[in-house]
Write an enzyme that holds these catalytic residues in place. Structure first.
Site, PDB file in Angstrom:
ATOM      1  N   ALA A   9       0.706  -1.158  -0.016  1.00  0.00           N
ATOM      2  CA  ALA A   9       0.055   0.002  -0.035  1.00  0.00           C
ATOM      3  C   ALA A   9       1.031   1.259  -0.019  1.00  0.00           C
ATOM      4  CB  ALA A   9      -0.992   0.147   1.174  1.00  0.00           C
ATOM      5  N   SER A  10       0.215   2.445  -0.054  1.00  0.00           N
ATOM      6  CA  SER A  10       0.854   3.779   0.163  1.00  0.00           C
ATOM      7  C   SER A  10       1.099   3.892   1.612  1.00  0.00           C
ATOM      8  CB  SER A  10       0.089   4.863  -0.695  1.00  0.00           C
ATOM      9  OG  SER A  10      -1.312   4.830   0.160  1.00  0.00           O
ATOM     10  N   ALA A  13      -1.820   3.644   5.351  1.00  0.00           N
ATOM     11  CA  ALA A  13      -2.867   2.753   4.787  1.00  0.00           C
ATOM     12  C   ALA A  13      -3.229   1.728   5.699  1.00  0.00           C
ATOM     13  CB  ALA A  13      -2.489   2.035   3.469  1.00  0.00           C
ATOM     14  N   ASP A  87       7.543  -6.578   8.638  1.00  0.00           N
ATOM     15  CA  ASP A  87       7.200  -5.171   8.439  1.00  0.00           C
ATOM     16  C   ASP A  87       8.163  -4.354   7.467  1.00  0.00           C
ATOM     17  OD1 ASP A  87       5.107  -3.083   8.603  1.00  0.00           O
ATOM     18  OD2 ASP A  87       6.294  -2.310  10.351  1.00  0.00           O
ATOM     19  N   GLU A  88       7.885  -3.421   6.850  1.00  0.00           N
ATOM     20  CA  GLU A  88       8.745  -2.573   5.952  1.00  0.00           C
ATOM     21  C   GLU A  88       9.409  -3.439   4.936  1.00  0.00           C
ATOM     22  OE1 GLU A  88       8.649   0.600   6.248  1.00  0.00           O
ATOM     23  OE2 GLU A  88       7.591   0.962   8.129  1.00  0.00           O
ATOM     24  N   GLN A  90       9.604  -3.562   2.028  1.00  0.00           N
ATOM     25  CA  GLN A  90      10.141  -2.897   0.753  1.00  0.00           C
ATOM     26  C   GLN A  90      11.577  -2.724   0.885  1.00  0.00           C
ATOM     27  OE1 GLN A  90       7.989  -1.059   2.823  1.00  0.00           O
ATOM     28  NE2 GLN A  90       9.250   0.537   3.640  1.00  0.00           N
ATOM     29  N   CYS A 147      -8.296  13.950  -2.507  1.00  0.00           N
ATOM     30  CA  CYS A 147      -9.371  13.914  -3.592  1.00  0.00           C
ATOM     31  C   CYS A 147     -10.458  12.909  -3.411  1.00  0.00           C
ATOM     32  CB  CYS A 147      -9.001  14.016  -4.966  1.00  0.00           C
ATOM     33  SG  CYS A 147      -8.461  12.467  -5.754  1.00  0.00           S
TER      34      CYS A 147
END
Length: 194
Positions: A9-10, A13, A87-88, A90, A147
């Site tokens: 996710a971004s 999130a 976790d983390e 990336q 948005c």
């Protein structure tokens, strides 16, 4: 059959919250887990997984050269592990993702990885790229842009809220440093729109 999962996710999130909930569910049923987090991530202290909701748990910090396979196998053979949670994700190296795939495929331990898909320039992290290639299950955790559209990008900002376009891929920060945006608004704010 155990699987390798990638929950991506971004920013903001709820990835860490979701990981901590999964860990709680296993432990509540008397099952043993092993948690890993990136050593570079120290928002809640080195070796801590922390959620913006206030949940936290200690974890084994990993560096690019940490042998996750050996750590997990040693823990599993000492007392059976029901699950490994990362976790983390990336920040994993490609080799570490392959080590985690081995745990699922050869040892039979489900591995749940949680992390960002892309960096502040819209580029894949090496760990995320390898997880996207190898994971048995890809699950997007949703976040929302200002948005109202789905946020998929992470904009790095300076103290004035201006987009930062250059810099190191790894830079830890929270809401003061990153904004989750939809692709349209990310492209507009970074000047990458055609």
């Amino acid at each position: 059959m155990a699987k390798l999962y990638f929950y991506y996710a971004s920013m903001n999130a709820g990835k860490s919250t979701t990981l901590l909930q999964a860990d709680f569910n296993y432990r509540e049923r008397g099952m043993r887990t092993l948690l890993f987090t990136a050593g570079v991530h120290d928002r809640g202290g080195k070796g801590m997984i922390d959620s913006r909701l206030g949940l936290q748990a200690s974890a084994v910090p990993f560096e690019p050269d940490t042998d996750l396979r050996t750590i997990a196998e040693d823990a599993h053979f000492a007392a059976t592990l029901a699950c490994v949670l990362v976790d983390e994700a990336q920040f994993l190296s490609a080799a570490q993702v392959r080590q985690l795939a081995h745990l699922a495929d050869e040892i039979g331990i489900p591995v749940l990885c949680y992390g960002l898909r892309t960096d502040f320039q819209g580029r894949l992290f090496p760990g995320s790229a390898e997880l996207l290639a190898l994971a048995d299950s890809l699950v997007e955790i949703k976040s929302v842009c200002d948005c109202g559209r789905k946020a998929t990008m992470n904009l790095r900002v300076d103290d004035g809220g201006n987009a930062i376009r250059e810099g190191a891929q790894k830079e830890i920060g929270g809401n003061e440093r990153y904004v989750a945006l939809c692709r349209r608004h990310f492209m507009q704010r970074t000047g990458a729109a055609g």
